[in-house]
Design a protein around this motif. Sequence first.
Motif: not given
Length: 501
Positions: A72-74, A101-103, A107-108, A111-112, A132, A260
């Motif tokens: 996960a990353t923004a 990926d959770f991008t 908030r990702s 979620g991860a 992040d 993140t």
Amino acid sequence: MTAIPDVGVTGYGIHLPLWRLDRAQIRKALGSGGGKGTRAVASYDEDSTSMGVEAARRALAGAPAPHGLVFATATPAYTDKTNATTLHAALGLERGVPAYDFTGAARSGVGALFAAADSAAAGRSSLAVLSDIRTGLPGSAEERDGGDAAAAVLFGTGDAVLARLAGRGSASAEFLERWRPPGEPSSRLWEERFAEGIYKELADEAVESALKDAGLDRSAIDRVAVAGLHRRAVKSITRSLGRDATVGDDLAGVIGATGTAQPGVLLASALDEAGPDETVLLLVLGDGADALVFRTTAELAAWRERRPYAPVAEQAAEGREVTYQTFLTWRGFLRREPPRRPDPERPAGPASARNAHWKYGLTGSRCEECGTRHLPAIRVCRACHSVDRMTREQVADLTATVATFQSDLLTYSLNPPLTAAVLDFDGGGRAVLEVTDADVAQLAIGDRLEMTFRRLYTTGDGVHNYFWKARPARAADAAHQAKSRTAQGGTAQVRTAGEEN
């Protein structure tokens, strides 16, 4: 029906960049902005992917390889390409381990965490990696308050659980508080007072839902940590929740709000300080609110003693100062004259694929006949000339000794001079690697260096060339690494590619 076993954290680790920016430098340079304290700054050769690898390596130290990976990353290094596959390759995971990926938003990260916990509940241990790089326009609150970091949390079941996931709850709402159009380097913000009340309401709902799921009330909370980029709401809600519980330092004054990555960083910090049978509440604010309730186990203290790295607080306290001009250069806001050398060429896709075990996993080969190690892997042994009698060995977790080195002021680099060293690895094998995070004036033959996954460069068309570099061991980790080696009988731990740690 078969009862679902207890699910929880079986390992965790964080990566904090070595560099710190004193916020007072911002005001000194611009005449406005700035503030007190410092923020963590990712080096010129770090991005969200490379930092994620470093955090994941720590979380997996001494643990079996996971059955799943979510990243996960923004601030993804790539869009339209899965970044998690780079972590997958660097960690030497089996090809059957899925990586996703959770991008796109901070908030990702939480979620991860949810996704990894769900995977563990289904019988497949999973690693959630949160990373992040927070930045903003020069002089902005985003630049001042942000920070760069990565965290990794391994979820599983059984006796290895360090903190059982007792309950969780969420509350979502659509409101415009923070946004970043595609391609823009920094986020845009609405006036803080607008969202503060919304976050308070959502936080109450999420916390009550999580506590109900855990069968607890607020009086049962021993420790609380609140993560979020809306600093005003975080402070207000933390004061409310902290009336009857221990509030952990959110480290915003030392490393900044890490977006993140922050839920993972604060969870790791809370578990560093928690005793057995304590209830830890992690609340995450961002386009809603998410709450997780953990119950620590007796295994936690023993696991902390075994791990080969320092607690979060000690890692946060260690750092080297970076100038504001260098920070702006690394972030692309200040373009400076490059060395008069051709720009680096794009790494070839076919060659990278053929050599992925070496390029991403730092995997060599050891001759089964005479025991000679080769870096990178080869088919014919240089010592006994045996053919195709090799076993792969991943050496990324080993230390190496500097045999010789050279610094070059003319080679293309965002942080000259570029220093390359000939390294002799513990257990055999020699390789030439670039040195990073080092004071070149203090570097000497015979120094001991450890491996770190970094970005060598990025081409003009946006292709990132990743590989391994060498760096001096962090001072905060030295005592813990020595303790770990003593517990293991002083033997070097070599991972065979394709096997569990």
